[in-house]
Design a protein around this motif. Structure first.
Motif, PDB file in Angstrom:
ATOM      1  N   HIS A 186       2.315  65.981 -65.055  1.00 39.85           N
ATOM      2  CA  HIS A 186       0.917  65.528 -65.100  1.00 39.85           C
ATOM      3  C   HIS A 186       0.559  65.096 -66.529  1.00 39.85           C
ATOM      4  O   HIS A 186      -0.098  64.072 -66.736  1.00 39.85           O
ATOM      5  N   GLU A 189       2.307  61.729 -67.336  1.00 39.90           N
ATOM      6  CA  GLU A 189       1.865  60.551 -66.581  1.00 39.90           C
ATOM      7  C   GLU A 189       0.357  60.290 -66.659  1.00 39.90           C
ATOM      8  O   GLU A 189      -0.062  59.141 -66.766  1.00 39.90           O
ATOM      9  N   ILE A 190      -0.441  61.337 -66.574  1.00 40.42           N
ATOM     10  CA  ILE A 190      -1.897  61.168 -66.454  1.00 40.42           C
ATOM     11  C   ILE A 190      -2.656  61.786 -67.627  1.00 40.42           C
ATOM     12  O   ILE A 190      -3.425  61.111 -68.310  1.00 40.42           O
ATOM     13  N   LYS A 196      -5.996  59.785 -68.720  1.00 45.51           N
ATOM     14  CA  LYS A 196      -6.478  58.811 -67.724  1.00 45.51           C
ATOM     15  C   LYS A 196      -7.281  59.576 -66.670  1.00 45.51           C
ATOM     16  O   LYS A 196      -6.829  59.752 -65.536  1.00 45.51           O
ATOM     17  N   GLU A 198      -9.737  58.951 -64.844  1.00 50.22           N
ATOM     18  CA  GLU A 198     -10.115  58.265 -63.591  1.00 50.22           C
ATOM     19  C   GLU A 198      -9.000  58.327 -62.553  1.00 50.22           C
ATOM     20  O   GLU A 198      -9.236  58.139 -61.366  1.00 50.22           O
ATOM     21  N   GLU A 199      -7.764  58.639 -62.991  1.00 50.84           N
ATOM     22  CA  GLU A 199      -6.630  58.734 -62.051  1.00 50.84           C
ATOM     23  C   GLU A 199      -6.267  60.188 -61.732  1.00 50.84           C
ATOM     24  O   GLU A 199      -5.317  60.442 -60.999  1.00 50.84           O
ATOM     25  N   CYS A 200      -7.019  61.136 -62.286  1.00 48.44           N
ATOM     26  CA  CYS A 200      -6.603  62.540 -62.224  1.00 48.44           C
ATOM     27  C   CYS A 200      -6.960  63.222 -60.905  1.00 48.44           C
ATOM     28  O   CYS A 200      -8.085  63.119 -60.422  1.00 48.44           O
TER      29      CYS A 200
END
Length: 214
Positions: A186, A189-190, A196, A198-200
């Motif tokens: 995690h 990547e996020i 990020k 907004e993608e979590c």
């Protein structure tokens, strides 16, 4: 929101991460336990990508622990000279090879692994997770050290052993084997240094995100 694991049901809250990453292989591109052990030792303070790059030539020359045990530093070092802190790591690995000798004798417990020079708790947890051993701790790499306090599971600390200890107190043992690597992925990547959000998958329970939007 309950912070730092005291009354929070983190086992439930972290389920989306476990679902996404459970069983996903570590980014080190190893083929067996011997390669995993060597690559984990080499990757300390270095990148997985760099270790993956040097691995094919290294293991072509030294395919087993026994072959490594029969060489010397002069022959071995050119294969790892692009790795950070390579003189010390070469010493550790050659000593390890001479001590263990056979691939099948590589220890797979926390006590056995951390008795080896160059293997701390973080490395031991990675090796045990990848070889499907019962968890004796939680992987606390640099991504976990950054992300776990951000989410709000524990308080911030730069000390990996302290982070691991606090995570072990905050999280149910049933998820220890997978949660460290899940948080690490995690973080890669996020939840990067610049996250990020907004993608979590965890935005609705994340301390950092919730304090940003208040």
């Amino acid at each position: 929101m309950d912070l730092f694991g005291e009354t929070s049901d983190w086992g439930t809250k972290l389920k989306p991460l476990l679902k996404k990453y459970k069983g996903k292989k570590h980014p080190l591109e190893y083929q067996n336990t011997y390669q995993l052990l060597v690559m984990v030792v080499l990757s300390a303070q270095d990148s997985d990508a760099n270790i993956n790059k040097i691995a094919p030539a290294l293991f072509d020359k030294f395919p087993t622990l026994k072959s490594l045990s029969k060489t010397d530093a002069e022959t071995f070092i050119p294969f790892i000279s692009n790795v950070r802190n390579y003189p010390t790591k070469a010493q550790w690995l050659l000593e390890m090879a001479k001590t263990i000798k056979n691939d099948e004798d590589i220890p797979l417990t926390m006590q056995g692994l951390t008795a080896l020079k160059g293997v701390g708790r973080k490395s031991a947890n990675v090796i045990m997770r990848e070889t499907h051993q019962p968890a004796e701790g939680i992987i606390a790499d640099l991504h976990v050290i950054r992300v776990a306090p951000r989410i709000g599971i524990i308080k911030e600390s730069k000390d990996g052993n302290k982070v691991e200890k606090e995570l072990m107190q905050a999280l149910p043992k049933s998820i220890w084997s997978e949660i460290g690597m899940a948080i690490s992925f995690h973080g890669r990547e996020i939840c990067r240094p610049k996250p990020k959000c907004e993608e979590c998958l965890l935005a609705d329970i994340c301390h950092y995100y919730l304090t940003q939007i208040i």
